[in-house]
Design a protein around this motif. Structure first.
Motif, mmCIF file in Angstrom:
data_model
loop_
_atom_site.group_PDB
_atom_site.id
_atom_site.type_symbol
_atom_site.label_atom_id
_atom_site.label_comp_id
_atom_site.label_asym_id
_atom_site.label_seq_id
_atom_site.Cartn_x
_atom_site.Cartn_y
_atom_site.Cartn_z
ATOM 1 N N SER A 42 -5.012 7.034 -0.967
ATOM 2 C CA SER A 42 -3.994 6.888 -1.322
ATOM 3 C C SER A 42 -3.492 7.631 0.675
ATOM 4 O O SER A 42 -3.426 7.083 1.268
ATOM 5 C CB SER A 42 -2.723 8.206 -1.946
ATOM 6 O OG SER A 42 -2.823 7.536 -3.041
ATOM 7 N N LEU A 43 -4.245 9.371 0.536
ATOM 8 C CA LEU A 43 -4.346 9.828 1.650
ATOM 9 C C LEU A 43 -5.357 8.668 2.986
ATOM 10 O O LEU A 43 -4.865 8.570 4.190
ATOM 11 C CB LEU A 43 -4.899 11.546 1.562
ATOM 12 C CG LEU A 43 -3.940 12.553 1.293
ATOM 13 C CD1 LEU A 43 -4.877 13.151 0.578
ATOM 14 C CD2 LEU A 43 -3.038 12.164 1.371
ATOM 15 N N LEU A 44 -6.189 8.305 2.644
ATOM 16 C CA LEU A 44 -6.327 7.921 3.743
ATOM 17 C C LEU A 44 -5.322 6.379 4.572
ATOM 18 O O LEU A 44 -5.996 5.745 4.857
ATOM 19 C CB LEU A 44 -7.480 6.643 3.123
ATOM 20 C CG LEU A 44 -9.144 7.520 3.424
ATOM 21 C CD1 LEU A 44 -10.593 6.926 3.007
ATOM 22 C CD2 LEU A 44 -9.520 7.535 5.291
ATOM 23 N N GLY A 45 -5.213 5.720 2.657
ATOM 24 C CA GLY A 45 -4.143 4.951 2.974
ATOM 25 C C GLY A 45 -3.101 5.150 3.977
ATOM 26 O O GLY A 45 -2.404 4.278 5.028
ATOM 27 N N ALA A 46 -2.702 6.044 3.819
ATOM 28 C CA ALA A 46 -1.297 6.787 4.660
ATOM 29 C C ALA A 46 -1.994 6.753 6.065
ATOM 30 O O ALA A 46 -1.319 6.654 6.715
ATOM 31 C CB ALA A 46 -0.953 7.971 3.905
ATOM 32 N N TYR A 47 -3.068 7.393 6.152
ATOM 33 C CA TYR A 47 -3.727 7.773 7.591
ATOM 34 C C TYR A 47 -3.614 5.899 8.154
ATOM 35 O O TYR A 47 -3.230 6.620 9.564
ATOM 36 C CB TYR A 47 -5.073 8.573 7.646
ATOM 37 C CG TYR A 47 -5.543 8.152 8.954
ATOM 38 C CD1 TYR A 47 -5.433 8.615 9.957
ATOM 39 C CD2 TYR A 47 -6.804 7.036 8.318
ATOM 40 C CE1 TYR A 47 -6.498 8.696 11.074
ATOM 41 C CE2 TYR A 47 -7.805 6.993 10.022
ATOM 42 C CZ TYR A 47 -7.030 7.754 10.702
ATOM 43 O OH TYR A 47 -8.136 7.321 11.829
ATOM 44 N N GLY A 48 -4.379 5.428 7.802
ATOM 45 C CA GLY A 48 -4.638 3.885 8.080
ATOM 46 C C GLY A 48 -3.298 3.124 8.564
ATOM 47 O O GLY A 48 -3.628 3.322 9.804
ATOM 48 N N PHE A 49 -2.204 3.383 7.528
ATOM 49 C CA PHE A 49 -0.431 2.770 7.856
ATOM 50 C C PHE A 49 -0.545 3.615 8.623
ATOM 51 O O PHE A 49 0.413 2.496 9.876
ATOM 52 C CB PHE A 49 -0.288 2.759 6.735
ATOM 53 C CG PHE A 49 0.892 1.757 6.748
ATOM 54 C CD1 PHE A 49 0.787 0.543 6.441
ATOM 55 C CD2 PHE A 49 2.498 2.223 7.672
ATOM 56 C CE1 PHE A 49 2.583 0.087 6.423
ATOM 57 C CE2 PHE A 49 3.458 1.794 7.621
ATOM 58 C CZ PHE A 49 3.487 0.529 6.522
ATOM 59 N N ALA A 50 0.071 4.512 9.406
ATOM 60 C CA ALA A 50 0.172 5.316 10.080
ATOM 61 C C ALA A 50 -0.130 5.263 11.655
ATOM 62 O O ALA A 50 0.055 5.579 12.835
ATOM 63 C CB ALA A 50 0.314 7.174 9.825
#
Length: 566
Positions: A42-50
């Motif tokens: 999730s944190l990786l996904g949030a980073y990737g999206f942002a």
């Protein structure tokens, strides 16, 4: 503020847990493992999206997709979450995480101004870096007037910026986000404690030990990126060990590599762990190097890690060039200007990280002051933060040595070789790669994940320790709590707090504190920053009562229960 805090917590749960739950919930893992996997992904996904939104210069409104997807993910995986709660390990991890997060937020709510040893400036630099991504500042911006963007990796700053875009872009919410992210280090540590132990009680003991550990609390409430990095590192270590099991799913190897790469993008202090785990992967898998399943898992792991790292290093090289990207970190720049013997510097730093400062005579200018409270708080702060044995606990380090020797005697040669190399390698690299000579010690630079791993191991071995050891450990933990957590908290609560700011305090009182403490307060005032303690409506007595209740609940959870009569 209470309603705002609740809104922030809901947004954070969506970002940190729910975003990847539809994926993690379907992996062939145990419920508690799925929770850890979901947080990392999730944190990786949030980073990737942002990150994509930042690079593509998309409007900030697109970031609202993150909490929406998080809520949808939790709703889709509601049955899996219920299964995790019914599972003994899953429930213990959830309860422990809530206790650790509540504890860290409670201490955060008491901080009127940062204090502690020589810690100054870092918190403001990371606040600047978060604002850099929030405001799309010029690429040549110098942080603290000196550091370039490439001197630090961006993952935690980008995720924090996304969180602030969804709440409020002020320092108060920056502090909240920093502490919430830092508290997540418990989750992978709890999994490791369970792996090393024999029951879910090891998880509850790990939570109790975390609450009384000064290194954990002091770092969780200081707004920087060290503990989120440790969380990724410990997650990588857990899934590394999981991937070594016969019949382990390929997803374990992918999670190992992705988490390790995320750790490097959170803070370069993950570097020593990356080196040793990469060598460990090759060494432990060498006998299987021709097996198709090992080759497949290794290929997927390399692909996952490379993809994560490329998001930052590919962009940075394109914008700043290879030299600025890889040579602007302080470990590189300081080492290049160090004129004395590198070997002597490393040897002395290793010694000073192992031998407490009160057995030596370091230059005390850094923490020199007339204020008695500040003097003793900094004395203990320098002990718990910079010295590796004491960072584990005043008595805990002795029990750790005792248990490590006992476990090694019965361990398989393969395990002894791996753990011996891992412990020695991380320690040597974690201290040796520091560019400067520091006679106070360097445990706080790269060894935080190492210390928390040691605490998880001790929690797992608690039931095998004799009664005398357990009594000594409880006594030592009490000293650590009072001297390293409470005393430090009191200093940050009442030093330059609201009473000081509104009174006609003399210049002599201000000058009685150490220079770093005064610099932190000056930075807060000059930049008109409101801390959580400045806007939180609850009285300090209520906050301390809540902290006492959390500690009591953690002790009750960890206390052995008598078997039920049948």
């Amino acid at each position: 503020m209470l309603i705002d805090l609740l809104r922030c917590l809901i947004a954070f749960v969506g970002l940190a847990f729910g975003l990847a739950w539809p994926i993690a919930g379907r992996l062939p893992l145990a419920p508690a493992e799925k929770l850890a996997a979901s947080v990392a992904l999730s944190l990786l996904g949030a980073y990737g999206f942002a990150w994509i939104a930042y690079v593509a210069e998309l409007p900030a409104s697109v970031l609202w997709a993150l909490p929406a997807l998080g809520v949808i993910g939790l709703a889709i995986g509601a049955r899996g979450l219920a299964d995790a709660w019914r599972d003994a390990d899953g429930r213990a991890v959830i309860v422990g995480q809530l206790l650790v997060t509540g504890w860290c937020l409670g201490w955060l709510a008491t901080i009127a101004s940062y204090a502690g040893g020589g810690w100054t400036g870092d918190w403001f630099e990371h606040w600047e870096r978060t604002r850099f991504f929030l405001e799309h500042q010029p690429l040549d911006h110098k942080f603290l007037g000196f550091y370039s963007l490439t001197a630090r990796p961006p993952l935690v700053n980008v995720v924090t910026a996304a969180f602030l875009s969804l709440t409020r872009p002020d320092f108060t919410h920056y502090q909240l986000a920093s502490t919430l992210l830092a508290s997540l280090v418990f989750l992978p540590a709890a999994l490791l404690a369970r792996r090393f132990g024999s029951s879910a009680r090891a998880i509850a003991i790990c939570a109790a030990l975390f609450l009384v550990n000064p290194l954990l609390v002091e770092n969780a409430t200081f707004a920087w990126t060290k503990l989120p990095t440790a969380a990724f590192v410990l997650t990588a270590l857990y899934f590394f060990l999981r991937a070594q099991e016969r019949g382990a799913p390929a997803s374990a190897g992918v999670l190992f590599a992705a988490s390790l790469a995320a750790g490097l993008l959170a803070h370069y202090s993950a570097g020593p762990y990356a080196v040793m785990l990469a060598l460990g992967w090759i060494g432990l898998g060498w006998a299987r190097r021709h097996a198709r399943d090992w080759q497949r898992t290794t290929g997927l792991a390399v692909l996952a890690g490379t993809a994560v790292l490329a998001t930052w290093f590919g962009w940075a090289v394109a914008k700043y060039g290879a030299h600025e990207t890889f040579a602007s970190n302080t470990s590189v720049t300081v080492t290049a200007t160090y004129s004395d013997s590198q070997f002597a510097k490393i040897a002395l730093n290793l010694r000073d990280t192992l031998v407490p400062h009160f057995f030596r005579s370091p230059d005390g200018t850094l923490i020199r002051q007339l204020n008695l409270l500040g003097k003793w708080s900094d004395w203990f702060f320098q002990s718990y933060q910079l010295n590796l044995p004491l960072a584990c606990g005043s008595v805990a380090w002795l029990a750790l040595v005792f248990e490590l020797v006992r476990v090694c005697r019965g361990a398989a040669p393969r395990d002894r070789r791996f753990w011996g190399a891992f412990i020695a390698g991380v320690f040597l690299l974690g201290v040796g790669t520091h560019g400067a000579r520091d006679e106070w010690g360097l445990a706080q630079i790269c060894l935080q994940a190492f210390v928390l791993l040691a605490i998880a191991f001790l929690a797992a071995r608690w039931s095998t320790l004799g009664r005398g050891w357990r009594i000594a450990l409880i006594a030592g933990a009490t000293v650590d709590l009072l001297a390293g957590v409470v005393l430090h908290g009191v200093l940050q609560t009442f030093t330059f707090g609201r009473a000081f700011a509104t009174s006609q305090a003399s210049k002599a009182t201000f000058a009685s504190y150490s220079e770093p403490t005064r610099m932190n307060f000056h930075g807060k005032v000059v930049n008109h920053l409101a801390f959580v303690a400045d806007v939180f409506p609850a009285s300090l007595s209520l906050v301390f009562a809540a902290l006492a209740a959390i500690l009591l609940l953690a002790i009750v959870q960890a206390w052995p229960r008598a078997p039920r009569a049948r």
